[in-house]
Structures are given as C-alpha cells and as structure tokens.
Design a protein around this motif. Sequence first.
Motif, short mmCIF file in Angstrom:
data_model
loop_
_atom_site.label_atom_id
_atom_site.label_comp_id
_atom_site.label_asym_id
_atom_site.label_seq_id
_atom_site.Cartn_x
_atom_site.Cartn_y
_atom_site.Cartn_z
N ASP A 163 -5.28 -2.73 -5.06
CA ASP A 163 -5.03 -3.37 -6.36
C ASP A 163 -3.89 -4.37 -6.24
N ILE A 164 -2.85 -3.98 -5.52
CA ILE A 164 -1.67 -4.85 -5.39
C ILE A 164 -2.03 -6.09 -4.57
N LEU A 165 -2.75 -5.88 -3.47
CA LEU A 165 -3.16 -7.03 -2.64
C LEU A 165 -3.97 -8.02 -3.48
N THR A 166 -4.89 -7.47 -4.26
CA THR A 166 -5.78 -8.32 -5.05
C THR A 166 -5.02 -9.06 -6.14
N GLU A 167 -4.11 -8.36 -6.81
CA GLU A 167 -3.40 -8.99 -7.93
C GLU A 167 -2.56 -10.18 -7.47
N PHE A 168 -1.96 -10.07 -6.27
CA PHE A 168 -0.98 -11.09 -5.89
C PHE A 168 -1.49 -12.15 -4.93
N CYS A 169 -2.70 -11.98 -4.39
CA CYS A 169 -3.06 -12.87 -3.29
C CYS A 169 -3.24 -14.33 -3.72
N ASP A 170 -3.51 -14.57 -4.98
CA ASP A 170 -3.66 -15.97 -5.39
C ASP A 170 -2.44 -16.52 -6.11
N VAL A 171 -1.35 -15.76 -6.10
CA VAL A 171 -0.15 -16.23 -6.81
C VAL A 171 0.64 -17.17 -5.90
N GLU A 172 0.77 -18.44 -6.32
CA GLU A 172 1.52 -19.41 -5.52
C GLU A 172 2.99 -18.96 -5.44
N GLY A 173 3.50 -18.87 -4.22
CA GLY A 173 4.87 -18.36 -4.03
C GLY A 173 4.83 -17.04 -3.27
N VAL A 174 3.73 -16.29 -3.45
CA VAL A 174 3.56 -15.06 -2.66
C VAL A 174 3.07 -15.48 -1.28
N VAL A 175 3.86 -15.16 -0.26
CA VAL A 175 3.53 -15.65 1.10
C VAL A 175 3.10 -14.51 2.02
N GLY A 176 3.23 -13.28 1.54
CA GLY A 176 2.81 -12.17 2.38
C GLY A 176 3.13 -10.82 1.74
N TYR A 177 2.91 -9.77 2.54
CA TYR A 177 3.03 -8.40 2.04
C TYR A 177 3.84 -7.55 3.02
N VAL A 178 4.39 -6.47 2.47
CA VAL A 178 5.06 -5.47 3.31
C VAL A 178 4.21 -4.21 3.29
N LEU A 179 3.82 -3.77 4.48
CA LEU A 179 2.96 -2.58 4.63
C LEU A 179 3.47 -1.75 5.80
N PRO A 180 3.37 -0.42 5.70
CA PRO A 180 4.06 0.45 6.65
C PRO A 180 3.32 0.74 7.96
N ALA A 181 4.08 0.76 9.04
CA ALA A 181 3.51 1.09 10.36
C ALA A 181 3.14 2.56 10.46
N THR A 182 3.69 3.38 9.55
CA THR A 182 3.36 4.81 9.56
C THR A 182 1.98 5.09 8.96
N TYR A 183 1.42 4.10 8.27
CA TYR A 183 0.03 4.17 7.77
C TYR A 183 -0.70 2.92 8.26
N PRO A 184 -0.92 2.84 9.58
CA PRO A 184 -1.42 1.58 10.14
C PRO A 184 -2.80 1.16 9.62
N SER A 185 -3.59 2.16 9.14
CA SER A 185 -4.91 1.78 8.63
C SER A 185 -4.78 0.85 7.42
N LEU A 186 -3.69 1.00 6.67
CA LEU A 186 -3.47 0.11 5.51
C LEU A 186 -3.23 -1.33 5.97
N ILE A 187 -2.56 -1.47 7.11
CA ILE A 187 -2.32 -2.82 7.65
C ILE A 187 -3.66 -3.44 8.04
N LYS A 188 -4.50 -2.64 8.68
CA LYS A 188 -5.80 -3.13 9.14
C LYS A 188 -6.66 -3.56 7.94
N ILE A 189 -6.69 -2.69 6.93
CA ILE A 189 -7.48 -3.01 5.72
C ILE A 189 -6.95 -4.29 5.07
N ALA A 190 -5.61 -4.39 5.00
CA ALA A 190 -5.01 -5.58 4.36
C ALA A 190 -5.34 -6.84 5.15
N ARG A 191 -5.23 -6.76 6.46
CA ARG A 191 -5.50 -7.97 7.26
C ARG A 191 -6.97 -8.39 7.12
N GLU A 192 -7.86 -7.41 7.11
CA GLU A 192 -9.27 -7.76 6.95
C GLU A 192 -9.51 -8.40 5.59
#
Length: 250
Positions: A163-192
Amino acid sequence: MSTMSLRDYWVKTVREKIMEKKSRIVLALDKIPFVEGFDEEKLYSKCVDLLKAVEPFIVGVKVGLPLVVNYGFSLIEKIVQKYRKRLIFIYDGKVADVAHVNEVVAKRVYEVGFDLIIVHGMVGYEGGVEGVVNVARSIGKGILVLAAMSHRGAIRLNSLTMDILTEFCDVEGVVGYVLPATYPSLIKIAREFLGEDYLILSPGVGAQGAFFGTAVMFGADLEIIGRSIYESSVPREEVIKLSKIYSRLC
Ligand code: XMP
C-alpha cells in the motif's frame, strides 16, 4: 537542475556516487563514539576524524534523532557543511506528523544541507507527508519513504508495504524507499514492483543480524550500517573490509 524530475536527478546522483566510490554503504551515525562529556569542539573533531577515515569508502551518512537529542543541530550542521560535497546526507527523522509540522521540520533540515529526508509512509500523503513533499519540491531536494521496518514487532507495519509503495510511487519528490534487510523478500517484491527508477536503502545488516550484502543482492542500492562501523576501534579497516564485499556486487 535542468528539467529532470527530482526522482531522476537524485537516483542519478546517488548511483553516480555508488559507481565513483565503488561502495554500497551509508553510515548510520547514531553516536559519536569514544568521547566523554559534551565538549562540542571534541565531539566535532572526533566526528571529523571518523568521517575523514571512512569517507572514501562510503556513499553517504544518515543522521537521525540520536545525534540531534544528544549533541544538538549546530554540531550536525557543521559536519554536514564540511562533507556535503563528498557525501549524500540523509536525515532520518522518520517524520510522521501532520503536514504543517512536517513542513517546519523539513525546512530546517534541508536548510542545514541534508539532501534527503526519511518519512514514515504509514501516515499517508494527504495532510501528512505532503508537508515534506512541498518543501522538497520547492528547493529541489528528495524524500525517502519508510515502507517497512527491520525489527520483529514490525509485522503489522510490514503488512502495509505494498500500500505504501503504491501510494507514494508517483509523488514527485519521492525518490526511493527504505526497506529492511532482515525481511529481504520485501526488498525483492518492492524492486519488482518499482523497477529500477527508485532508490532502495536498507538497514538491518551487521548488528541487527542480516549478512552484509543481503539487501543489495535482493535489489537494494545501499545498505545502512551503524554500529559495525562507528563502534569499531578501527573504522577505516572495517569499511575497507566491507567495501570488498560490496565491490564484488557493484
Ligand atoms: P545499526 O547500528 O543497527 O544501525 O547498523 C541501523 C540504523 O538503521 C536505522 N534503522 C532503521 N531505519 N527502518 C529505518 O528507516 C528500519 O527498519 C530501521 N532499522 C534500523 C537505525 O535508526 C540505525 O540508524
């Protein structure tokens, strides 16, 4: 800054630094170690010693409330001003208030010289994060949105990541996200989901338990590392050792 979007500009700027330094490290400077008391001169010189030692091997520095509440913003400003040409400076206030309050914080933080501010995505854009966005847009700075956290109790927050990725991905000024290495599958999902046009920064390696390099292997641009570097009695040797891991991944 030309007609490039803020996202294109900051993604390019940060990735050029990654290539230049052959590094994937952002130092989380939560403490200035090995100094007794609150002598600002001593703290400043210890901090400069640490940054002088590690600067060639890191991409940026993340500073948050631990330094602000312990040492004050004037010391932080001196440090940022000294190193801002060579390092990306990220303010990790995990900003999460209503818009007009966020705006007051963001104005001062960017004025001090920080490039990017981390905000809590779960508070939402309208009436919340938009306060930081408005300031960032007006002066050409960037925002990183926290979309999940590294600790065990973050399960509820981490169920909102998409939900958070979707809400912010088109907001001009948002340049990226912080996601934890302790839940690496979330990083993979986000990158895809995001593709390559967003930055992903990841805490959780080293002291918090994930192996160095995990987040990068799952799609992050940078790993945020604190205690493993600043608590070392030989921080330069420590980052050089880490750099060898990252240079193989660059
Ligand atoms: P250590 O010492 O554990 O420091 O290497 C980690 C740094 O990262 C921050 N941290 C987080 N920041 N989301 C964030 O935005 C997280 O899930 C998270 N976990 C740790 C912490 O503040 C410290 O600076």
